[in-house]
Design a protein around this motif. Structure first.
Motif, PDB file in Angstrom:
ATOM      1  N   ALA A   7       0.763  12.032  -8.879  1.00 38.40           N
ATOM      2  CA  ALA A   7       2.207  11.768  -9.019  1.00 38.40           C
ATOM      3  C   ALA A   7       2.463  10.387  -9.612  1.00 38.40           C
ATOM      4  N   SER A   8       3.662  10.221 -10.153  1.00 41.36           N
ATOM      5  CA  SER A   8       4.150   8.914 -10.610  1.00 41.36           C
ATOM      6  C   SER A   8       5.005   8.292  -9.509  1.00 41.36           C
ATOM      7  N   VAL A   9       4.893   6.979  -9.330  1.00 42.87           N
ATOM      8  CA  VAL A   9       5.692   6.277  -8.333  1.00 42.87           C
ATOM      9  C   VAL A   9       6.355   5.070  -8.974  1.00 42.87           C
ATOM     10  N   HIS A  10       7.650   4.932  -8.743  1.00 40.58           N
ATOM     11  CA  HIS A  10       8.401   3.754  -9.168  1.00 40.58           C
ATOM     12  C   HIS A  10       8.868   2.999  -7.923  1.00 40.58           C
ATOM     13  N   TYR A  11       8.674   1.695  -7.938  1.00 39.40           N
ATOM     14  CA  TYR A  11       9.140   0.842  -6.835  1.00 39.40           C
ATOM     15  C   TYR A  11      10.367   0.072  -7.295  1.00 39.40           C
ATOM     16  N   VAL A  12      11.376   0.000  -6.413  1.00 41.32           N
ATOM     17  CA  VAL A  12      12.591  -0.765  -6.694  1.00 41.32           C
ATOM     18  C   VAL A  12      12.788  -1.783  -5.574  1.00 41.32           C
ATOM     19  N   ASP A  13      12.868  -3.053  -5.949  1.00 37.53           N
ATOM     20  CA  ASP A  13      13.137  -4.117  -4.981  1.00 37.53           C
ATOM     21  C   ASP A  13      14.646  -4.189  -4.768  1.00 37.53           C
ATOM     22  N   LEU A  14      15.099  -3.690  -3.635  1.00 35.38           N
ATOM     23  CA  LEU A  14      16.535  -3.649  -3.380  1.00 35.38           C
ATOM     24  C   LEU A  14      17.111  -4.996  -3.005  1.00 35.38           C
ATOM     25  N   HIS A  15      16.232  -6.017  -2.771  1.00 34.95           N
ATOM     26  CA  HIS A  15      16.744  -7.385  -2.602  1.00 34.95           C
ATOM     27  C   HIS A  15      17.584  -7.781  -3.808  1.00 34.95           C
TER      28      HIS A  15
ATOM     29  N   GLY B 150       0.777  -1.231   0.000  1.00 39.36           N
ATOM     30  CA  GLY B 150       0.000   0.000   0.000  1.00 39.36           C
ATOM     31  C   GLY B 150       0.806   1.277   0.000  1.00 39.36           C
ATOM     32  N   VAL B 151       2.135   1.174   0.032  1.00 37.85           N
ATOM     33  CA  VAL B 151       2.972   2.373   0.174  1.00 37.85           C
ATOM     34  C   VAL B 151       2.841   3.303  -1.022  1.00 37.85           C
ATOM     35  N   SER B 152       2.838   2.767  -2.226  1.00 39.48           N
ATOM     36  CA  SER B 152       2.728   3.629  -3.418  1.00 39.48           C
ATOM     37  C   SER B 152       1.458   4.463  -3.381  1.00 39.48           C
TER      38      SER B 152
ATOM     39  N   TRP C 193      10.973   3.426  -2.835  1.00 37.96           N
ATOM     40  CA  TRP C 193       9.930   4.051  -3.652  1.00 37.96           C
ATOM     41  C   TRP C 193      10.421   5.419  -4.097  1.00 37.96           C
ATOM     42  N   VAL C 194      10.196   5.740  -5.374  1.00 34.11           N
ATOM     43  CA  VAL C 194      10.576   7.050  -5.920  1.00 34.11           C
ATOM     44  C   VAL C 194       9.326   7.680  -6.512  1.00 34.11           C
TER      45      VAL C 194
END
Length: 399
Positions: A299-307, A107-109, A185-186
């Motif tokens: 806004a636009s949101v990009h998620y990056v899995d840092l795993h 739900g963060v985005s 998240w960006v």
């Protein structure tokens, strides 16, 4: 140094010796570092007579599951009031929204986009409380009545400040990292702001640069097409690559002249004193405002899995459009954004983990002129009567 337009100079500047340049750059920056030392921000506007309209935040958000890292760049346009409001109000909205997500990161985005929407809607609500009348009633108000209500500086200026947040605007670039440092998240809203992920798996390899932000302006065909679809039969909703022929950004907080019915700009915003810097430019697009809103707060949101980056060295570069613009002054040597960000991660990457301040100084020095001492000196202290560079803000974060 040669000037521009009617201010052609030449203008004087002091040539700094090499050993002074580091201190001279730092002297002109406002800086802030995170509590863990892994994020550093710097904002630069060396022109003495100019007010820096960029704002930035480097914050820890303490939630039940640990400390989240929040970094933001707010690039104000037309003035700094909207960006100031974001600095003041956005963190608490994010905190409240993130509390229910600590056990469900999916739900963060939505929390991030909702917070931006809510802060912009709050600006609208505050303003409409000053003028609760219907549109037809506002149209019949006298200028004297409007000015008396909105220009209340002699009694504290609360109404004037609320109006200015509508007149001005701000773009947003935001990064959020969870306590495990495995999720990034960006978010971005507007144009010119750039977020880059620098990564490499081995010290012997070249740094990779991945752009994590979008460009919301009239030059982006997807954005122009979106607005045209939303406003059929209005050929001037986008022309000259600008919203209503005036505003470059297609998404922003503030800029309510493009979000509210035209009567608000015509009868109220143009009566705010001091208000618009160039009222004639506003008056010219009002007739095109037929079916607002034209500027979005989504806004636009990009998620990056840092795993997936667990075996890599990683860091983020965030910047306002001023950093990019420093490379665009010479039309004969314009670089693509892809080329620029690759250069940035190479400049900062080798030292950012061990000395984040040195990485920041290297980035700024390169943008100001790199090894050309004359160019760097000129950009730091030329005595021109008008601004010669845009406000420039950079945040580095080691992941």
């Amino acid at each position: 140094m040669q000037g521009y337009g009617s201010d052609r100079g030449p203008w004087r500047y002091r040539l700094f010796p090499e050993h002074e340049l580091r201190a001279q750059i730092l002297k002109r920056c406002t800086t802030n570092i995170s509590s863990d030392g892994r994020s550093l921000g710097a904002s630069l506007q060396p022109h003495v007579g100019s007010v820096n309209e960029d704002r930035y935040l480097i914050m820890d958000l303490s939630l039940p599951n640990g400390v989240w890292s929040l970094n933001c760049v707010f690039d104000g346009h037309g003035g700094h009031e909207t960006a100031d409001y974001l600095v003041s109000e956005l963190p608490s909205l994010l905190m409240a929204g993130l509390l229910p997500t600590v056990t469900n990161l999916e739900g963060v985005s939505d929390v991030l986009t909702r917070a931006i929407f809510d802060v912009d809607e709050a600006i609208t609500r505050d303003f409409l409380k000053i003028f609760p009348e219907e549109v037809d009633e506002i149209a019949t108000m006298s200028d004297i009545t409007v000015k008396a209500r909105v220009n209340d500086q002699s009694s504290g200026g609360l109404n004037h400040q609320k109006a200015l947040r509508c007149l001005r605007g701000s773009t947003i670039l935001l990064t959020l990292v969870d306590p495990t440092k495995k999720h990034l998240w960006v978010l971005n809203l507007g144009d010119g702001l750039v977020a880059v992920l620098g990564s490499r798996r081995d010290a012997s390899l070249q740094w990779n640069a991945s752009i994590l932000s979008d460009n919301h302006n009239g030059n982006n065909p997807a954005e122009a097409d979106r607005i045209k679809r939303q406003h059929p039969g209005e050929p001037e909703c986008i022309f000259n690559d600008r919203v209503l022929g005036n505003l470059a950004v297609t998404r922003a907080v503030g800029d309510h002249s493009f979000k509210l019915p035209r009567i608000y700009a015509e009868k109220i915003f143009l009566n705010v004193e001091p208000g618009f810097r160039v009222p004639a430019a506003i008056a010219s697009f009002i007739p095109r405002n037929l079916s607002p809103p034209y500027v979005s707060n989504l806004a636009s949101v990009h998620y990056v899995d840092l795993h997936e980056q667990s075996s890599c060295d990683c860091f983020i570069v965030m910047c306002s459009d001023g950093l990019v613009d420093l490379y665009m002054d010479d039309p004969d040597h314009v670089e693509s954004l892809t080329s620029l960000v690759q250069k940035w991660v190479g400049i900062a990457g080798d030292v950012v983990k061990d000395d984040i301040q040195e990485a920041m100084l290297r980035l700024l020095r390169h943008a100001l002129g790199a090894e050309d001492i004359d160019s760097v000196s000129r950009m730091l202290n030329v005595d021109m009567p008008v601004p010669y560079m845009d406000d420039t803000t950079v945040i580095l974060q080691v992941l």
